[in-house]
Scaffold this motif. Structure first.
Motif: not given
Length: 902
Positions: A281-288
């Motif tokens: 639920d943070f940002g877009t749910g995708c992490l670089k």
């Protein structure tokens, strides 16, 4: 020696400090007395006096002066810290002004310049502390890079390495791009800053390469039109991305399992990995995932065996691995890459965002997480005993609200990065052979012997083949030894050493005064070192000061321009005035809302003391009579003697509980209120009339004792008055600084109670004069209907003198047509012969009754509360019951007064 007519602290402060120095009053050597020891938190050699130093060192000086006057062998050890990062930055800047670059000179040349800088500027703050009155044993002044103390650091390093507590390895560290060095977690200041959140689109590849390795877009024949959007505050690091991570339970991205994406602008393919670490639920749910530039990303990268690509140089500029914007400073690159992404259609949107960022405590540069080969010290083994000392009460934290913070730190301790990429400091005693092998030894010769003992392949190795580690140890690695090394540096690194006479006498020290923000990375580490090398605590109490803030609550700083120059304050108000001003508003552990008016209050207090002394001294100008003192003065003397002892007991209790602000306030009230406002007025002779000898001598005796209890707070003023000719000739060593502190004597509670009632009567009579506009010269008659055991007739002289009455009589009845008031439960009447406004008097009494009825209602509510009565201490319940009885009695008396007024 006579004193001047007016209080001018500038005329005598430097005189007395020089006198104390010349006569060795600060000097301490071991003897048969009980020692009392404080070691100064060594200020940086780069430092100049600021308000935090003022508070910290005033507290230390108060404690050391009180101990000295209590007959203890008081030793306050001063010194300075070499402050690796801050000092090196100063020296580099100085050399730059001279057209010299650090990289163009040798280490030896740089250190020569650094020592020259230190010799010129490093002692400024200690000289400034003398203006404050700091009574340090200056002969013991230490510096953390003194040869013996530096040797102690090296010996400690070798000792801990042999124990397996120091090791070398590649770890993610806090990197200061401005200081060009690693810093510890504790040297990172977290600040909330306004940032931008960049939503960047990564194009999804339809297939992965055959061998699973990265491909370029030109190698992919079937690109999808789908983009995966990630949110980041650091778009300048996308070139170091090693993967995109999604939560395996996130249904939005199930179709991306096993896929890969392309990094925008450089078109390098990276995999999509799955891990529940990602918050859906943070940002877009995708992490670089950028393993080289974030600690959590690094750990994620290790788990998934991702490539580590470091695209930043040590100074925060982009290197060749970034492929684009090479050489650009990181924050400049952030703006430029955002523009490039937007132009290429890869920037979906930008949002404002607030987050916590780490900044270097020394240079204020934004910290970069960086993988680096460093030296580390294992902390877990040493943290256990250090925690036990505090949990067991062997070391007391004052206030104790900091115990939980300390416990949390110690139970979650991390290994300490102790190497710094600097030249100013103690060089790490590690030696490298040409093949990269390393040993830890004190000298190159010892290192060579160690190499040869390890392996025959080093048989042909010579000293000239060895290279010493370029790094120095963290400054705190020297200052954690401070309470030990200032007395006997040879003990450090040698737990079996018996120690010299100094350390066996002065150690452990008594009190440490410092700031809560260094509770872990200095205080806790000193406790660890104390246990390691002395098997004992380094100090028994840690007094934690608050932050000095302005009256708006802002932390004082040069950048805000809200911090006065302490030396300017001293010049304006005197050192004593500033000391009192600081301490009046500085309870332990709480922030201080400093206002310059506090210093003005301190100076006014000094002026009050000065004028009180001049008044008493003036009585001696008219030869005191030898006759017995009159009864009024005898009562006043008996009362003040008890009041002094009562206040002294309170002051000592506050000192014992480290409530220094409260101790000063109790002293302030004793002097200003009890002595000046009441006692002196009670015994003051009529104008141009002599005083009786006993009263004169008693008053001088009281004043001399007042000087003694004031001295720790106001050393200069008290020493000046101590040497006045009125006290007779004093020899060289007969000084207030070493005068025996008074002991609590007899306290006559009966006379204290009686005079409290008399003071109330006087105050009420003065109020009647003010409200009725009756001249102070007009004598009044006073009648008392006593409901207590106080014999007011015995105090007629005091009441007559302070409130101008010509008659004091007893009455059994209420006097009609008279102004009335109460002192405790006793009723007083002042006949005013028709000048009283009966209606106004009735209204006043009715208001008093209404107030008491409201008060009685609140007390009854408490007493009718079963939970309160059952859970409160018996003495608390009894106190409430006494309040009830007192209020009921007063209401009854006031109602009767109303009836008497008709």
């Amino acid at each position: 020696m006579s004193t001047s007519k007016t209080y001018s602290p500038q005329e005598f402060e430097s005189k007395w400090y020089q006198y104390w120095m010349e006569n060795d009053f600060f000097k301490s050597v071991p003897d048969e007395r009980e020692p009392y020891t404080i070691v100064i938190p060594p200020p940086n050699v780069t430092g100049v006096l600021h308000m935090g130093h003022m508070l910290n060192n005033t507290i230390q000086d108060v404690l050391i002066r009180k101990a000295r006057m209590s007959g203890k062998n008081a030793c306050w050890v001063p010194g300075t810290d070499h402050a690796s990062i801050a000092t090196e930055a100063k020296v580099v800047a100085m050399l730059k002004e001279q057209g010299i670059s650090k990289k163009d000179i040798s280490r030896a040349e740089f250190l020569k310049h650094a020592y020259e800088w230190k010799d010129k500027y490093g002692g400024i703050i200690l000289e400034q502390l003398k203006k404050l009155g700091a009574s340090c044993d200056w002969d013991r002044t230490a510096f953390t890079m003194d040869p013996a103390m530096s040797e102690a650091v090296i010996d400690t390093f070798i000792h801990l390495h042999k124990k397996g507590l120091i090791y070398r390895g590649v770890r993610m560290v806090n990197w200061d791009p401005k200081g060009l060095t690693a810093v510890s977690d504790e040297e990172v200041i977290r600040k909330e800053v306004n940032q931008k959140l960049y939503y960047i689109k990564y194009q999804v590849a339809s297939i992965k390469s055959q061998d699973g390795g990265p491909q370029s877009k030109s190698q992919i024949s079937n690109l999808t039109s789908e983009y995966l959007t990630i949110a980041t505050t650091r778009p300048e690091t996308i070139m170091a991305d090693a993967a995109i991570c999604i939560n395996p339970n996130d249904e939005r991205y199930l179709h991306l399992h096993g896929k890969s994406v392309f990094i925008p602008l450089i078109n390098r393919e990276i995999p999509v990995i799955l891990d529940e670490y990602v918050t859906m639920d943070f940002g877009t749910g995708c992490l670089k995932v950028t393993p080289a530039h974030d600690l959590n990303d690094y750990e994620l990268g290790q788990k998934h065996q991702l490539e580590v690509i470091d695209i930043l140089n040590d100074d925060g500029t982009l290197n060749e691995k970034a492929q684009i914007l090479v050489g650009e400073e990181r924050f400049v690159a952030r703006k430029k890459i955002a523009k490039l992404l937007d132009e290429a259609g890869h920037l979906e949107k930008v949002e404002d965002y607030k987050s916590q960022i780490g900044f270097s405590e020394r240079t204020d540069a934004a910290i970069e997480p960086k993988l680096s080969m460093q030296w580390f010290c294992k902390m877990e083994e040493m943290a256990g005993p250090a925690l036990d000392y505090v949990n067991n009460g062997d070391i007391k934290l004052i206030p104790d609200k900091f115990i939980n913070t300390y416990r949390h730190w110690m139970e979650n301790v991390k290994d300490w990065c102790i190497s710094r990429q600097l030249w100013w400091g103690q060089q790490i005693p590690a030696w490298y052979a040409p093949n990269g092998a390393v040993v830890v030894a004190k000298t190159a010769e010892e290192a060579l012997a160690e190499f040869k003992a390890q392996n025959s392949k080093f048989e042909d190795l010579s000293v000239s083949d060895l290279r010493q580690d370029e790094d120095v140890v963290d400054t705190w690695f020297s200052s954690w030894l401070w309470p030990i090394s200032v007395f006997d540096p040879t003990v450090c690194g040698n737990p079996e050493a018996k120690g010299n006479a100094d350390i066996n006498y002065y150690y452990p020290t008594n009190d440490l005064v410092t700031a809560p923000e260094i509770l872990f990375f200095w205080v806790a580490r000193m406790i660890m070192a104390g246990h390691e090398f002395r098997n004992d605590v380094p100090f028994k109490n840690v007094y934690l000061t608050g932050i000095v803030r302005d009256k708006l609550g802002r932390k004082m700083s040069k950048s805000l321009g809200n911090s006065p120059d302490p030396l300017d304050l001293i010049a304006k108000y005197g050192a004593d005035g500033v000391r009192v001003g600081m301490l009046l508003c500085s309870p332990a552990g709480n922030d201080i809302m400093f206002d310059e008016t506090s210093c003005e209050q301190g100076r006014n207090f000094g002026n009050k003391i000065w004028n009180a002394f001049k008044l008493i001294k003036g009585w001696g100008d008219l030869t005191p009579t030898i006759s017995e003192e009159n009864n009024t003065n005898a009562v006043a003397i008996a009362w003040f003697e008890s009041r002094f002892n009562e206040a002294l007991a309170e002051i000592e209790a506050n000192f014992n509980s480290y409530r220094l602000s409260e101790a000063l306030m109790a002293t302030y009230k004793l002097v200003w209120d009890d002595f000046c406002a009441w006692y002196l007025e009670m015994v003051k002779p009529a104008y141009q009339s002599p005083i009786d000898k006993k009263t004169y001598e008693a008053s001088l005796g009281f004043f001399q004792n007042i000087l003694k209890i004031l001295h720790p707070f106001m050393p200069f003023l008290t020493e000046e008055l101590w040497h006045d000719e009125v006290f007779g000739h004093r020899n060289t060593k007969d000084c207030c600084i070493v005068a025996q502190r008074p002991q609590v004597g007899n306290i006559d509670q009966k006379i204290l109670k009686e005079i409290d009632a008399v003071k109330q009567v006087v105050s009420e009579l003065r109020n009647i004069r003010n409200s009725k506009q009756i001249s102070p010269k007009e004598a009044l008659s006073l009648s008392v209907k006593s409901n207590s055991d106080i014999d007011y007739l015995a105090f007629k002289g005091i009441i007559a003198k302070l409130a101008n009455i010509n008659e004091l009589s007893k009455t059994e009845e209420k006097l009609s047509g008279a102004a009335s008031f109460m002192a405790g439960r006793d009723e007083f009447f002042v006949p005013l012969e028709g000048s009283i406004d009966l209606e106004a008097e009735k209204e006043s009494i009715q208001k008093d009754i209404q107030y008491l009825e409201g008060f009685l209602k609140s007390v009854n509510a408490k007493l009718s509360n079963e939970k309160f009565v059952q859970n409160a201490k018996p003495e608390v319940v009894a106190n409430e019951q006494n309040k009830k009885a007192d209020a009921e009695a007063k209401i009854k008396i006031l109602q009767a007064s109303l009836v008497a007024l008709g």
